[in-house]
Scaffold this active site. Sequence first.
Site, PDB file in Angstrom:
ATOM      1  N   ARG A  58     -41.617  53.492  30.704  1.00  0.00           N
ATOM      2  CA  ARG A  58     -40.666  53.297  29.989  1.00  0.00           C
ATOM      3  C   ARG A  58     -39.640  52.558  30.627  1.00  0.00           C
ATOM      4  O   ARG A  58     -38.218  52.761  30.529  1.00  0.00           O
ATOM      5  CB  ARG A  58     -40.096  54.508  29.413  1.00  0.00           C
ATOM      6  CG  ARG A  58     -41.300  55.072  28.449  1.00  0.00           C
ATOM      7  CD  ARG A  58     -40.802  56.440  27.828  1.00  0.00           C
ATOM      8  NE  ARG A  58     -40.477  57.419  29.304  1.00  0.00           N
ATOM      9  CZ  ARG A  58     -39.914  58.664  28.895  1.00  0.00           C
ATOM     10  NH1 ARG A  58     -39.442  59.058  27.779  1.00  0.00           N
ATOM     11  NH2 ARG A  58     -39.563  59.323  29.788  1.00  0.00           N
ATOM     12  N   CYS A  59     -39.995  51.557  31.563  1.00  0.00           N
ATOM     13  CA  CYS A  59     -38.932  50.859  32.482  1.00  0.00           C
ATOM     14  C   CYS A  59     -38.885  49.376  32.052  1.00  0.00           C
ATOM     15  O   CYS A  59     -39.774  49.022  31.641  1.00  0.00           O
ATOM     16  CB  CYS A  59     -39.317  50.967  33.841  1.00  0.00           C
ATOM     17  SG  CYS A  59     -38.346  50.234  35.109  1.00  0.00           S
ATOM     18  N   GLY A  60     -37.723  48.941  32.324  1.00  0.00           N
ATOM     19  CA  GLY A  60     -37.645  47.485  31.964  1.00  0.00           C
ATOM     20  C   GLY A  60     -38.563  46.400  32.857  1.00  0.00           C
ATOM     21  O   GLY A  60     -38.725  45.386  32.693  1.00  0.00           O
ATOM     22  N   THR A  62     -41.683  47.365  33.408  1.00  0.00           N
ATOM     23  CA  THR A  62     -43.010  47.768  33.007  1.00  0.00           C
ATOM     24  C   THR A  62     -43.954  46.524  32.676  1.00  0.00           C
ATOM     25  O   THR A  62     -45.172  46.455  32.828  1.00  0.00           O
ATOM     26  CB  THR A  62     -42.927  48.686  31.798  1.00  0.00           C
ATOM     27  OG1 THR A  62     -42.261  49.830  31.994  1.00  0.00           O
ATOM     28  CG2 THR A  62     -44.462  49.197  31.443  1.00  0.00           C
TER      29      THR A  62
END
Length: 178
Positions: A58-60, A62
Amino acid sequence: MKKRKIILILLFLLFNMSLLANENLNIYDFKFIDIDNNNIELDKFEGKPILLVNTASRCGFTPQYEGLQNLFLKYRKTGLTIVAATSNSFNQEYDSNEEIKKICLINYKVGFIVSSPINVKGKDVHPLYKWIKEKYNKQPKWNFYKYLFDSKGELIDSWSSMTKPDSLKITNKIDSLI
């Protein structure tokens, strides 16, 4: 007084022996559980370079899974091993392996090794990341930090989240190792 000196000397020797033992370690001395709950012992890849990346679903950053998969496809016959160490150390990873699998396998169709979530910093840091910090003074500042180890298991270089996995900076280093 004499007993105290002997005890202090013994403690000093034990401490120094543990430091020496730590210095003799390399990446092949570590293991973890993969996304399917299988034991992954990195000594299985001894003699081959390893690209280790701490990841989060759920990371930018990803979408870098796509670049990692491109690297995997490009180098899979060369012996390069790619390991995605999933981690919630930055509060951006799911708790369940099943949710992580959906991101990795369905969205990005990854073929490389993906771990069950581990800590890459903090109190309960995984022994591999603790070793990286102690030996190389390196610690991920965010998700998708990349560490490249040579065929002897020693760290060659590392890159921040901003460096894409399939960038020339990284592929040139990989090419020099294979």
